[in-house]
Design a protein around this motif. Structure first.
Motif, PDB file in Angstrom:
ATOM      1  N   GLY A   1       2.399  11.786 -13.575  1.00  0.00           N
ATOM      2  CA  GLY A   1       0.951  11.624 -13.611  1.00  0.00           C
ATOM      3  C   GLY A   1       0.296  11.560 -12.262  1.00  0.00           C
ATOM      4  O   GLY A   1      -0.929  11.741 -12.151  1.00  0.00           O
ATOM      5  N   SER A   2       1.081  11.311 -11.212  1.00  0.00           N
ATOM      6  CA  SER A   2       0.490  11.145  -9.872  1.00  0.00           C
ATOM      7  C   SER A   2       1.054  12.081  -8.820  1.00  0.00           C
ATOM      8  O   SER A   2       0.440  12.272  -7.768  1.00  0.00           O
ATOM      9  CB  SER A   2       0.727   9.703  -9.396  1.00  0.00           C
ATOM     10  N   ASP A   3       2.260  12.626  -9.090  1.00  0.00           N
ATOM     11  CA  ASP A   3       2.966  13.459  -8.126  1.00  0.00           C
ATOM     12  C   ASP A   3       3.224  12.714  -6.821  1.00  0.00           C
ATOM     13  O   ASP A   3       3.256  13.305  -5.753  1.00  0.00           O
ATOM     14  CB  ASP A   3       2.190  14.758  -7.859  1.00  0.00           C
ATOM     15  N   SER A   4       3.398  11.391  -6.925  1.00  0.00           N
ATOM     16  CA  SER A   4       3.601  10.581  -5.725  1.00  0.00           C
ATOM     17  C   SER A   4       4.564   9.447  -6.017  1.00  0.00           C
ATOM     18  O   SER A   4       4.277   8.574  -6.861  1.00  0.00           O
ATOM     19  CB  SER A   4       2.269   9.998  -5.241  1.00  0.00           C
ATOM     20  N   LEU A   5       5.693   9.424  -5.316  1.00  0.00           N
ATOM     21  CA  LEU A   5       6.617   8.314  -5.460  1.00  0.00           C
ATOM     22  C   LEU A   5       6.013   7.016  -4.933  1.00  0.00           C
ATOM     23  O   LEU A   5       6.389   5.925  -5.373  1.00  0.00           O
ATOM     24  CB  LEU A   5       7.925   8.618  -4.731  1.00  0.00           C
ATOM     25  N   ARG A   6       5.089   7.116  -4.014  1.00  0.00           N
ATOM     26  CA  ARG A   6       4.420   5.910  -3.518  1.00  0.00           C
ATOM     27  C   ARG A   6       3.626   5.249  -4.638  1.00  0.00           C
ATOM     28  O   ARG A   6       3.628   4.022  -4.781  1.00  0.00           O
ATOM     29  CB  ARG A   6       3.509   6.245  -2.337  1.00  0.00           C
ATOM     30  N   THR A   7       2.967   6.068  -5.443  1.00  0.00           N
ATOM     31  CA  THR A   7       2.235   5.525  -6.590  1.00  0.00           C
ATOM     32  C   THR A   7       3.194   4.894  -7.587  1.00  0.00           C
ATOM     33  O   THR A   7       2.881   3.862  -8.198  1.00  0.00           O
ATOM     34  CB  THR A   7       1.413   6.639  -7.268  1.00  0.00           C
TER      35      THR A   7
ATOM     36  N   GLU B   1       0.811  -1.220   0.000  1.00  0.00           N
ATOM     37  CA  GLU B   1       0.000   0.000   0.000  1.00  0.00           C
ATOM     38  C   GLU B   1       0.843   1.267   0.000  1.00  0.00           C
ATOM     39  O   GLU B   1       0.587   2.194  -0.767  1.00  0.00           O
ATOM     40  CB  GLU B   1      -0.947  -0.002   1.200  1.00  0.00           C
ATOM     41  N   SER B   2       1.875   1.299   0.845  1.00  0.00           N
ATOM     42  CA  SER B   2       2.664   2.532   0.969  1.00  0.00           C
ATOM     43  C   SER B   2       3.837   2.587   0.000  1.00  0.00           C
ATOM     44  O   SER B   2       4.337   3.668  -0.313  1.00  0.00           O
ATOM     45  CB  SER B   2       3.204   2.674   2.393  1.00  0.00           C
ATOM     46  N   GLY B   3       4.302   1.421  -0.459  1.00  0.00           N
ATOM     47  CA  GLY B   3       5.479   1.376  -1.329  1.00  0.00           C
ATOM     48  C   GLY B   3       6.802   1.392  -0.599  1.00  0.00           C
ATOM     49  O   GLY B   3       7.857   1.288  -1.233  1.00  0.00           O
ATOM     50  N   ASP B   4       6.776   1.518   0.725  1.00  0.00           N
ATOM     51  CA  ASP B   4       8.024   1.537   1.483  1.00  0.00           C
ATOM     52  C   ASP B   4       8.703   0.172   1.441  1.00  0.00           C
ATOM     53  O   ASP B   4       8.033  -0.868   1.553  1.00  0.00           O
ATOM     54  CB  ASP B   4       7.752   1.893   2.952  1.00  0.00           C
ATOM     55  N   PRO B   5      10.026   0.109   1.299  1.00  0.00           N
ATOM     56  CA  PRO B   5      10.730  -1.172   1.369  1.00  0.00           C
ATOM     57  C   PRO B   5      10.479  -1.866   2.702  1.00  0.00           C
ATOM     58  O   PRO B   5      10.411  -1.213   3.749  1.00  0.00           O
ATOM     59  CB  PRO B   5      12.199  -0.771   1.214  1.00  0.00           C
ATOM     60  N   ARG B   6      10.329  -3.196   2.632  1.00  0.00           N
ATOM     61  CA  ARG B   6      10.024  -3.995   3.827  1.00  0.00           C
ATOM     62  C   ARG B   6      11.126  -5.015   4.072  1.00  0.00           C
ATOM     63  O   ARG B   6      11.609  -5.671   3.148  1.00  0.00           O
ATOM     64  CB  ARG B   6       8.696  -4.731   3.641  1.00  0.00           C
ATOM     65  N   THR B   7      11.490  -5.189   5.339  1.00  0.00           N
ATOM     66  CA  THR B   7      12.538  -6.143   5.715  1.00  0.00           C
ATOM     67  C   THR B   7      11.914  -7.518   5.960  1.00  0.00           C
ATOM     68  O   THR B   7      11.806  -7.986   7.085  1.00  0.00           O
ATOM     69  CB  THR B   7      13.281  -5.657   6.977  1.00  0.00           C
TER      70      THR B   7
END
Length: 362
Positions: free
Chosen positions: A345-351, A16-22
């Motif tokens: 197109g989204s202005d969001s690196l998470r997207t 959902e957030s796009g953050d890397p996960r360990t």
């Protein structure tokens, strides 16, 4: 016909957030349970990534099917662990990488400090079979000027720690911090190659042969030339194109060696300029032409590579498909362009991350 195998490193991210996960340990355990026989997945330096390797393949259609299958399987195992996988060569979002618990990885972290800590990068390694170390070294000597073109075609890492780097492949700039990474001089013989490897390890800087991070090397595990210069590709079709061109380069180089044609003695310092230019522009703008070492439009240089390996591709039955794939890549751009277009197109690196994860899943 020479066989080809591909190793891909993938980024583990929050769905959902796009953050890397360990979560590599959990994902690998789930993949192991799913596997019929030995799992194709392995850990990597950081807990936010995992790697898979295909079988050696003769037919590119089989290789394409396997890459897609293992990407989808990685996505399923990651989903079961509450994450996703993304074929991104660097994380677009800020990240504090976590070194894996493997003893070797801990040694790297202690020995190389921040260089190892920041190496959350994902590459694509292509293994092409060779008949002997002597043939393999002859190939290494003759493919050197063409490797930057493969990097340009794979460029898929424009963002680093939340910022646009202005590079198509910033991964290659980060990877270049390792002391043994990058282009190398001519070796001339297998004996000279192995002598050089022993000398590098003998300095005490490197742990073992596995740390010979040349842009292309003799594999220390398989009877192959291992081309390591590329980013992991966002589109699996680009990974197949990369493998097709890599096999063409190896076959073309081996034929030149058998014909007695000498390798181009271009200096390592000039090759470093070509690699830098490929990392900077990808297939947008200009590249250093391997035959002249002068800047030319990227499309011209890419088609020069196709011409260079054309006879080998004709003989393997890959010429038409490679040309079609190359035209498609130049029209839509590399993964770096796709990421920048998603951001625009989204202005969001998470997207950017979540959409790339969806594309990786297939």
């Amino acid at each position: 016909m020479r066989t080809v195998g591909v190793e891909e490193e993938l980024l583990l991210v929050d769905a959902e957030s796009g953050d890397p996960r360990t979560l590599s340990t959990a994902v690998l355990a789930l993949a192991e349970r799913r596997a019929e026989g030995d799992s194709v997945f392995e850990s990597e330096l950081h807990d936010q990534q995992l790697e898979f390797a295909t079988e050696p393949r003769s037919a590119m259609g089989d290789l394409a099917e396997e890459i897609r299958r293992w990407r989808a399987e990685a996505a399923r195992s990651a989903a079961d662990a509450g994450a996703a996988v993304a074929a991104l060569a660097t994380s677009p979002l800020p990240v504090s990488p976590s070194i894996g618990e493997n003893e070797r990885y801990r040694w790297l972290a202690q020995r190389f400090g921040l260089t190892a800590q920041e190496q959350l990068t994902c590459g694509c390694h292509v293994h092409v079979s060779v008949d002997s170390d002597e043939e393999g070294v002859a190939v290494l000597d003759r493919v050197r000027p063409w490797l930057p073109v493969l990097l340009a075609l794979s460029a898929n890492s424009p963002f680093w720690q939340g910022q646009d780097t202005s590079y198509g492949s910033y991964r290659s700039r980060v990877w270049g911090r390792w002391p043994s990474a990058g282009p190398v001089e001519l070796f001339g013989s297998a004996d000279r190659y192995h002598e050089q490897v022993r000398a590098l390890i003998g300095t005490g800087v490197l742990r073992d042969e596995g740390m010979i991070y040349f842009d292309a090397r003799l594999s220390h595990r398989y009877p192959t030339v291992e081309i390591r210069v590329a980013d992991v590709c966002l589109d699996p079709a680009d990974a197949v194109l990369l493998a097709t061109l890599a096999r063409g380069l190896v076959e073309t180089a081996a034929r030149a060696w058998r014909a007695g044609d000498a390798p181009d003695p271009v200096a390592v310092s000039v090759l470093r300029m070509a690699v830098w230019q490929a990392a900077r522009s990808g297939v947008e703008g200009r590249l250093v032409h391997p035959l002249t070492m002068r800047p030319e439009p990227a499309a011209d240089v890419v088609y020069a590579l196709l011409t260079h390996v054309g006879e080998a591709l004709e003989d393997s039955g890959d010429r038409a498909s490679a040309e079609t794939a190359l035209r498609a890549l130049l029209a839509r751009g590399t993964g770096a362009r796709a990421q920048r277009e998603l951001l625009a197109g989204s202005d969001s690196l998470r997207t950017v991350v979540t959409e790339c994860a969806a594309r990786t899943r297939g």
